[in-house]
Design a protein around this motif. Structure first.
Motif, PDB file in Angstrom:
ATOM      1  N   ILE A 147      -7.171  -3.521  10.381  1.00  0.00           N
ATOM      2  CA  ILE A 147      -7.917  -2.359  10.583  1.00  0.00           C
ATOM      3  C   ILE A 147      -7.545  -1.637  12.246  1.00  0.00           C
ATOM      4  N   VAL A 148      -6.579  -2.525  13.061  1.00  0.00           N
ATOM      5  CA  VAL A 148      -6.133  -1.458  13.471  1.00  0.00           C
ATOM      6  C   VAL A 148      -4.919  -0.853  12.985  1.00  0.00           C
ATOM      7  N   HIS A 149      -4.364  -1.441  12.169  1.00  0.00           N
ATOM      8  CA  HIS A 149      -2.431  -0.698  12.523  1.00  0.00           C
ATOM      9  C   HIS A 149      -3.033   0.063  10.730  1.00  0.00           C
ATOM     10  N   GLY A 150      -4.347   0.125   9.978  1.00  0.00           N
ATOM     11  CA  GLY A 150      -5.038   0.601   9.383  1.00  0.00           C
ATOM     12  C   GLY A 150      -5.346   2.096   9.525  1.00  0.00           C
ATOM     13  N   LEU A 177     -12.957   2.958   7.995  1.00  0.00           N
ATOM     14  CA  LEU A 177     -11.871   3.625   9.087  1.00  0.00           C
ATOM     15  C   LEU A 177     -12.308   5.059   8.897  1.00  0.00           C
ATOM     16  N   GLY A 178     -13.714   5.597   8.015  1.00  0.00           N
ATOM     17  CA  GLY A 178     -14.548   6.856   8.604  1.00  0.00           C
ATOM     18  C   GLY A 178     -14.440   7.327   7.407  1.00  0.00           C
ATOM     19  N   GLY A 179     -14.344   6.338   5.811  1.00  0.00           N
ATOM     20  CA  GLY A 179     -14.356   7.053   4.608  1.00  0.00           C
ATOM     21  C   GLY A 179     -15.324   7.288   4.311  1.00  0.00           C
ATOM     22  N   LYS A 180     -15.795   8.478   3.524  1.00  0.00           N
ATOM     23  CA  LYS A 180     -16.857   8.783   2.868  1.00  0.00           C
ATOM     24  C   LYS A 180     -17.267   8.188   1.348  1.00  0.00           C
ATOM     25  N   LEU A 181     -17.970   7.693   0.865  1.00  0.00           N
ATOM     26  CA  LEU A 181     -18.204   7.215  -0.083  1.00  0.00           C
ATOM     27  C   LEU A 181     -18.898   8.116  -0.980  1.00  0.00           C
ATOM     28  N   ARG A 199      -3.444   7.484   9.720  1.00  0.00           N
ATOM     29  CA  ARG A 199      -3.647   8.992  10.460  1.00  0.00           C
ATOM     30  C   ARG A 199      -2.376   9.615  10.000  1.00  0.00           C
ATOM     31  N   ILE A 200      -1.079   8.721   9.883  1.00  0.00           N
ATOM     32  CA  ILE A 200       0.057   9.210   9.330  1.00  0.00           C
ATOM     33  C   ILE A 200       0.236   9.504   8.164  1.00  0.00           C
ATOM     34  N   PHE A 201      -0.839   9.146   6.845  1.00  0.00           N
ATOM     35  CA  PHE A 201      -0.460  10.036   5.280  1.00  0.00           C
ATOM     36  C   PHE A 201      -1.810  10.847   6.061  1.00  0.00           C
ATOM     37  N   PHE A 246       1.016  -0.925   0.193  1.00  0.00           N
ATOM     38  CA  PHE A 246       0.185  -0.188  -0.098  1.00  0.00           C
ATOM     39  C   PHE A 246       0.794   1.278   0.051  1.00  0.00           C
ATOM     40  N   GLY A 247       0.386   2.698   0.181  1.00  0.00           N
ATOM     41  CA  GLY A 247       0.917   3.320  -0.564  1.00  0.00           C
ATOM     42  C   GLY A 247      -0.047   4.748  -0.123  1.00  0.00           C
TER      43      GLY A 247
END
Length: 163
Positions: free
Chosen positions: A101-104, A137-141, A109-111, A70-71
């Motif tokens: 989920i935890v690491h994502g 993760l809280g993303g909005k589609l 947050r870092i990204f 991922f990037g």
């Protein structure tokens, strides 16, 4: 926390070799998405790696089986969306939902801090695992739009804040 995965920054690696390794056990939905933008999935993945300011690989602890790559894109797509973030997983990634989920959350947050913009990209409407993940993760589609060489329907998404 029972750590079963390791995340390492991809640097100084042969990107074509990493892409080939990922393609040996890639999730079908991810392969389908890659091929919507370039019939040569290996080339599409290599370009994603090379066009990222930060790129990481996820492996199992012990045998170091590749689970994901991922990037974070180098530049924002535009002012309305933000900076692209992407994820390609292997078929084995499904066995590590808690870890992803935890690491994502941590990585996003870092990204977000690093980019200074929302995170964004497009998810094929048939990629149910990715749609569930980004929503958790809280993303909005946003509204579906046709994209790619076959006009498949994709959801643009924005991630402004991680839940």
């Amino acid at each position: 926390m029972d750590e079963r995965i390791i995340i390492r920054r991809v640097s100084g690696k042969d990107n074509a070799w990493l892409a080939r390794e990922m393609l040996q056990d890639i999730r079908e939905v991810d392969l389908f998405e890659l091929r919507q933008f370039d019939e040569d999935a290996e080339q599409a993945l290599v370009e994603s790696i090379e066009n990222s300011v930060d790129c990481y690989e996820v492996r199992t602890l012990g045998d170091e089986r590749l689970l994901a790559v991922f990037g974070l894109g180098k530049e924002p797509l535009n002012d309305a969306l933000g900076t692209p973030v992407w994820f390609i997983g292997s078929t084995a990634a499904q066995y590590y939902p808690r870890e992803f989920i935890v690491h994502g959350r941590e990585v996003c947050r870092i990204f977000l801090n690093r980019s200074g913009t929302s995170l964004c990209n497009f998810i094929w409407a048939g990629n149910k695992p990715a749609l569930r993940f980004i929503k958790r993760l809280g993303g909005k589609l946003l509204d579906l739009i046709p994209l790619g060489n076959q006009g498949e329907m994709f959801y643009p998404f924005l991630l402004k804040e991680v839940k």
